[in-house]
Design a protein around this motif. Structure first.
Motif, PDB file in Angstrom:
ATOM      1  N   PRO A 138      17.951 -26.018  67.909  1.00  0.00           N
ATOM      2  CA  PRO A 138      19.059 -26.547  67.927  1.00  0.00           C
ATOM      3  C   PRO A 138      19.798 -26.223  69.086  1.00  0.00           C
ATOM      4  O   PRO A 138      20.598 -27.362  69.972  1.00  0.00           O
ATOM      5  CB  PRO A 138      19.593 -26.651  66.583  1.00  0.00           C
ATOM      6  CG  PRO A 138      18.828 -26.607  65.945  1.00  0.00           C
ATOM      7  CD  PRO A 138      17.867 -25.163  66.203  1.00  0.00           C
ATOM      8  N   VAL A 139      20.782 -25.282  69.208  1.00  0.00           N
ATOM      9  CA  VAL A 139      21.800 -25.004  70.127  1.00  0.00           C
ATOM     10  C   VAL A 139      20.745 -24.930  71.721  1.00  0.00           C
ATOM     11  O   VAL A 139      21.601 -25.024  72.744  1.00  0.00           O
ATOM     12  CB  VAL A 139      22.944 -23.837  69.841  1.00  0.00           C
ATOM     13  CG1 VAL A 139      21.301 -22.201  70.835  1.00  0.00           C
ATOM     14  CG2 VAL A 139      23.049 -23.199  70.798  1.00  0.00           C
ATOM     15  N   GLY A 140      19.521 -24.639  71.792  1.00  0.00           N
ATOM     16  CA  GLY A 140      19.515 -24.988  73.240  1.00  0.00           C
ATOM     17  C   GLY A 140      18.875 -26.078  73.349  1.00  0.00           C
ATOM     18  O   GLY A 140      19.102 -26.864  74.252  1.00  0.00           O
ATOM     19  N   GLY A 141      18.184 -27.342  72.290  1.00  0.00           N
ATOM     20  CA  GLY A 141      19.121 -28.098  72.255  1.00  0.00           C
ATOM     21  C   GLY A 141      19.983 -28.903  72.849  1.00  0.00           C
ATOM     22  O   GLY A 141      19.726 -30.007  73.976  1.00  0.00           O
ATOM     23  N   ALA A 142      21.315 -28.497  72.816  1.00  0.00           N
ATOM     24  CA  ALA A 142      22.396 -29.345  73.236  1.00  0.00           C
ATOM     25  C   ALA A 142      22.789 -28.627  74.608  1.00  0.00           C
ATOM     26  O   ALA A 142      22.920 -29.542  75.148  1.00  0.00           O
ATOM     27  CB  ALA A 142      23.808 -28.635  72.150  1.00  0.00           C
ATOM     28  N   VAL A 143      21.847 -27.974  74.649  1.00  0.00           N
ATOM     29  CA  VAL A 143      22.538 -27.215  76.100  1.00  0.00           C
ATOM     30  C   VAL A 143      21.396 -28.481  77.364  1.00  0.00           C
ATOM     31  O   VAL A 143      21.787 -28.869  78.104  1.00  0.00           O
ATOM     32  CB  VAL A 143      21.846 -25.861  76.701  1.00  0.00           C
ATOM     33  CG1 VAL A 143      21.192 -25.591  78.303  1.00  0.00           C
ATOM     34  CG2 VAL A 143      23.041 -24.688  75.696  1.00  0.00           C
ATOM     35  N   LEU A 144      19.830 -28.554  76.821  1.00  0.00           N
ATOM     36  CA  LEU A 144      19.033 -29.366  77.433  1.00  0.00           C
ATOM     37  C   LEU A 144      19.224 -31.111  77.400  1.00  0.00           C
ATOM     38  O   LEU A 144      19.640 -31.371  78.540  1.00  0.00           O
ATOM     39  CB  LEU A 144      18.127 -29.599  76.363  1.00  0.00           C
ATOM     40  CG  LEU A 144      16.959 -29.030  76.670  1.00  0.00           C
ATOM     41  CD1 LEU A 144      15.736 -28.724  75.538  1.00  0.00           C
ATOM     42  CD2 LEU A 144      16.504 -28.019  78.100  1.00  0.00           C
ATOM     43  N   HIS A 145      20.350 -31.233  76.150  1.00  0.00           N
ATOM     44  CA  HIS A 145      21.468 -32.910  76.159  1.00  0.00           C
ATOM     45  C   HIS A 145      22.105 -32.625  76.990  1.00  0.00           C
ATOM     46  O   HIS A 145      22.096 -33.512  78.011  1.00  0.00           O
ATOM     47  CB  HIS A 145      21.815 -32.995  74.901  1.00  0.00           C
ATOM     48  CG  HIS A 145      22.151 -34.040  74.329  1.00  0.00           C
ATOM     49  ND1 HIS A 145      23.194 -34.679  75.161  1.00  0.00           N
ATOM     50  CD2 HIS A 145      21.805 -34.891  73.741  1.00  0.00           C
ATOM     51  CE1 HIS A 145      23.221 -35.697  74.701  1.00  0.00           C
ATOM     52  NE2 HIS A 145      22.808 -36.966  74.002  1.00  0.00           N
ATOM     53  N   ALA A 146      23.061 -31.637  77.647  1.00  0.00           N
ATOM     54  CA  ALA A 146      23.998 -31.756  78.521  1.00  0.00           C
ATOM     55  C   ALA A 146      23.176 -31.818  80.165  1.00  0.00           C
ATOM     56  O   ALA A 146      24.694 -32.599  80.502  1.00  0.00           O
ATOM     57  CB  ALA A 146      25.108 -30.820  78.348  1.00  0.00           C
ATOM     58  N   LEU A 147      22.583 -31.384  80.299  1.00  0.00           N
ATOM     59  CA  LEU A 147      21.380 -31.088  81.326  1.00  0.00           C
ATOM     60  C   LEU A 147      21.510 -32.428  81.473  1.00  0.00           C
ATOM     61  O   LEU A 147      21.524 -32.743  82.733  1.00  0.00           O
ATOM     62  CB  LEU A 147      20.296 -30.022  81.528  1.00  0.00           C
ATOM     63  CG  LEU A 147      20.809 -28.380  81.611  1.00  0.00           C
ATOM     64  CD1 LEU A 147      19.891 -27.330  81.594  1.00  0.00           C
ATOM     65  CD2 LEU A 147      22.408 -28.036  82.628  1.00  0.00           C
TER      66      LEU A 147
END
Length: 328
Positions: free
Chosen positions: A295-304
């Motif tokens: 999920p924390v990787g997903g949050a980075v993808l969301h920001a990008l």
């Protein structure tokens, strides 16, 4: 601002811990911090945990707060507009003036699991939710139906303990019962009953935490053949399946991918049991997939993604190179 030094922050704010990942605009991870709970429902120090974690993560990345281009935070307990005030306070750090996107932690998990594509996620760990993003981009949850799958770690532990205290344990359950007594620091069911009779422990958060930590004992016992543990775990899985089936008609495709996330669903007994149950979908066919990112990787993808930087292969390859970003 020099884009070469620009960074984004992804946050997976859970009820047990908060994971904070800093990456550059190419998905290269620069730092990772694990701190205390982000949900005020679980810890009254949630704001301090997240605020200090953000500052520490940026420092470890050898960057300044002014170099943050965007922050995406998935927060457990963000379930209605009335929650936004306390959720926004978590990332209210002096000097951090970038765009910020706050959402339920299920969205971060979905981004990580399905890489912005349609599908369903079922989460059972500290909390429990079933959520999906449809082909049209609509975000839906079992909560929308006022359905809740009581399959979080503390719930299966509570249910099992109640069964034990009610005298339902049999010979196959003796190893589990012994482990439960050890977990609570007592040497007999009679002593445990006295603790239970006065509510186990006075503070609800502490009580939920201790029960949640007991969940692996239950899932391991189910794998080992405890009839009582299997009864409790099977009931939880049936509730999860109902939640998945509730969301299925919202998808236009005949086959819907499903990702299973969280400590409970990642246990051997639940993995096997959910795969068996989802083979016989009523509303759709289901395909269980392995999440690509945590999920924390997903949050980075969301920001990008919000910054217009789409997750092409170069970015995803960089993220996958970090053990904290990828799903394990």
């Amino acid at each position: 601002m020099n884009n070469n030094d620009g960074i984004v922050i992804g946050i997976d704010g859970g009820g047990t811990s908060t994971r904070i990942l800093v990456s550059d605009l190419e998905g290269q991870v620069l730092s990772y911090v694990n701190t205390g709970p982000a949900s005020v429902h679980k810890d009254l120090e949630a704001k301090r945990h997240v605020n200090e974690g953000i500052i520490q993560a940026v420092q470890l990345a050898d960057r300044q707060l002014g170099q943050v281009h965007g922050l995406a935070a998935g927060i457990a307990g963000y379930d209605s507009p009335s929650d936004l005030k306390w959720v926004e306070s978590l990332t209210d750090v002096e000097g951090l003036t970038c765009p910020k996107w706050h959402f339920n932690d299920a969205i971060a998990a979905h981004y990580g699991a399905h890489m912005t594509k349609p599908g369903i996620i079922a989460i059972s760990g500290t909390g429990s939710t079933v959520a999906g993003i449809t082909e049209e981009g609509h975000f839906i949850r079992n909560y929308d139906f006022y359905h809740y799958a009581a399959s979080a770690a503390r719930f299966i532990a509570y249910d099992c303990v109640y069964e034990v205290l009610a005298g339902q344990a049999e010979e196959t359950d003796l190893g589990m019962v012994s482990a439960i007594l050890q977990h609570w620091g007592v040497d007999s069911l009679a002593s445990f009953y006295k603790i239970a009779q006065v509510g186990f422990t006075e503070d609800r958060r502490e009580r939920d935490r201790v029960f949640g930590e007991l969940a692996p004992v239950i899932t391991d016992a189910a794998s080992a053949g405890s009839h009582l543990a299997r009864k409790v775990c099977d009931h939880a899985m049936e509730q999860i399946k109902v939640g998945i089936e509730l969301l299925a008609p919202a998808f236009s495709s005949d086959t819907v991918p499903v990702a299973l996330i969280g400590s409970v669903l990642n246990s051997a007994y639940f993995q096997e049991g959910m795969e068996l149950r989802l083979r016989s979908g009523r509303n759709k066919r289901f395909e269980i997939i392995q999440p690509q990112f945590a999920p924390v990787g997903g949050a980075v993808l969301h920001a990008l993604n919000q910054l217009g930087i789409h997750p092409h292969n170069h970015i995803t390859d960089n993220l996958e190179g970090n053990r904290h970003a990828r799903h394990t």
